[in-house]
Design a protein around this motif. Structure first.
Motif, PDB file in Angstrom:
ATOM      1  N   ALA A 232      41.045  43.669  51.512  1.00  0.00           N
ATOM      2  CA  ALA A 232      39.839  44.176  50.836  1.00  0.00           C
ATOM      3  C   ALA A 232      40.167  45.339  49.901  1.00  0.00           C
ATOM      4  O   ALA A 232      39.622  45.413  48.793  1.00  0.00           O
ATOM      5  N   TRP A 233      41.050  46.235  50.289  1.00  0.00           N
ATOM      6  CA  TRP A 233      41.350  47.393  49.451  1.00  0.00           C
ATOM      7  C   TRP A 233      42.069  46.973  48.166  1.00  0.00           C
ATOM      8  O   TRP A 233      41.863  47.576  47.118  1.00  0.00           O
ATOM      9  N   VAL A 234      42.877  45.918  48.227  1.00  0.00           N
ATOM     10  CA  VAL A 234      43.551  45.417  47.015  1.00  0.00           C
ATOM     11  C   VAL A 234      42.526  44.737  46.110  1.00  0.00           C
ATOM     12  O   VAL A 234      42.538  44.929  44.888  1.00  0.00           O
ATOM     13  N   ARG A 235      41.618  43.975  46.702  1.00  0.00           N
ATOM     14  CA  ARG A 235      40.560  43.351  45.904  1.00  0.00           C
ATOM     15  C   ARG A 235      39.676  44.410  45.248  1.00  0.00           C
ATOM     16  O   ARG A 235      39.240  44.240  44.111  1.00  0.00           O
ATOM     17  N   ALA A 236      39.448  45.523  45.951  1.00  0.00           N
ATOM     18  CA  ALA A 236      38.677  46.628  45.358  1.00  0.00           C
ATOM     19  C   ALA A 236      39.429  47.227  44.172  1.00  0.00           C
ATOM     20  O   ALA A 236      38.823  47.525  43.133  1.00  0.00           O
ATOM     21  N   LEU A 237      40.743  47.398  44.291  1.00  0.00           N
ATOM     22  CA  LEU A 237      41.554  47.894  43.168  1.00  0.00           C
ATOM     23  C   LEU A 237      41.519  46.910  41.991  1.00  0.00           C
ATOM     24  O   LEU A 237      41.417  47.317  40.833  1.00  0.00           O
TER      25      LEU A 237
END
Length: 181
Positions: free
Chosen positions: A61-66
């Motif tokens: 999720a944090w990579v998709r947010a980036l």
């Protein structure tokens, strides 16, 4: 048989395109967010080019947010461009073709196109870093490049700058002629 004037057609089409631009501008950010939120459940053909950069086809999720934040750079510029186009079509809908407001609006549109071109170039390295952020050390990718899309946007923006200057000159000459006795 009565024929419609050209201005009537411009007004009608201006109204339609004004609404289309507004819809597009409003939809850009939510659709971008939806893509990145649903990335891991989308069909492979919609994610393959992105997933090949990451060590895993499923992004945390944090990579998709980036990735979403990186995608906001050109998306925001595109949204601003659509809103500038909307203003131009609103003027056409009102029958305002060669006024100062029209020239100013077209000039703003040309600047928005330039910023969109710059934003697409900035997106490439930002996206490469974002999508590979979870990769192990030595597997991060910094992509740089200018392709035909970016060059095409710069060309269209340059054409719009020239057209806005021509429109300003035509408006100025028309104003001078109207004042000549």
């Amino acid at each position: 048989m009565e024929t419609k004037s050209n201005l009537d057609g411009i007004r009608k089409l201006g109204g339609v395109l004004e609404r289309v631009c507004l819809f597009g501008a409003v939809a850009v950010v939510p659709l971008t967010a939806l893509y990145w939120a649903a990335f891991n459940v989308l069909p492979q053909d919609m994610t393959a080019s992105v997933a090949e950069l990451a060590v895993s086809p499923r992004l945390p999720a944090w990579v998709r947010a980036l990735c979403f934040l990186a995608a906001l750079v050109p998306a925001t510029a595109f949204m601003v461009t659509l809103l500038r186009l909307r203003c131009l079509f609103a003027l056409y809908k009102e029958g305002c073709i060669f006024s100062l407001a029209n020239v100013v609006c077209f000039r703003r549109l040309s600047k928005a196109l330039l910023w969109w071109a710059v934003a697409t170039i900035l997106h490439t390295p930002l996206f490469g870093l974002a999508v590979t952020a979870a990769n192990p050390p030595g597997k991060h990718i910094l992509k740089l490049g200018i392709g035909s899309n970016e060059l095409g946007l710069f060309f269209v923006a340059a054409v719009a700058v020239v057209i806005s200057r021509v429109m300003e000159e035509a408006r100025r000459l028309d104003e001078e002629q109207a004042l000549t006795v």
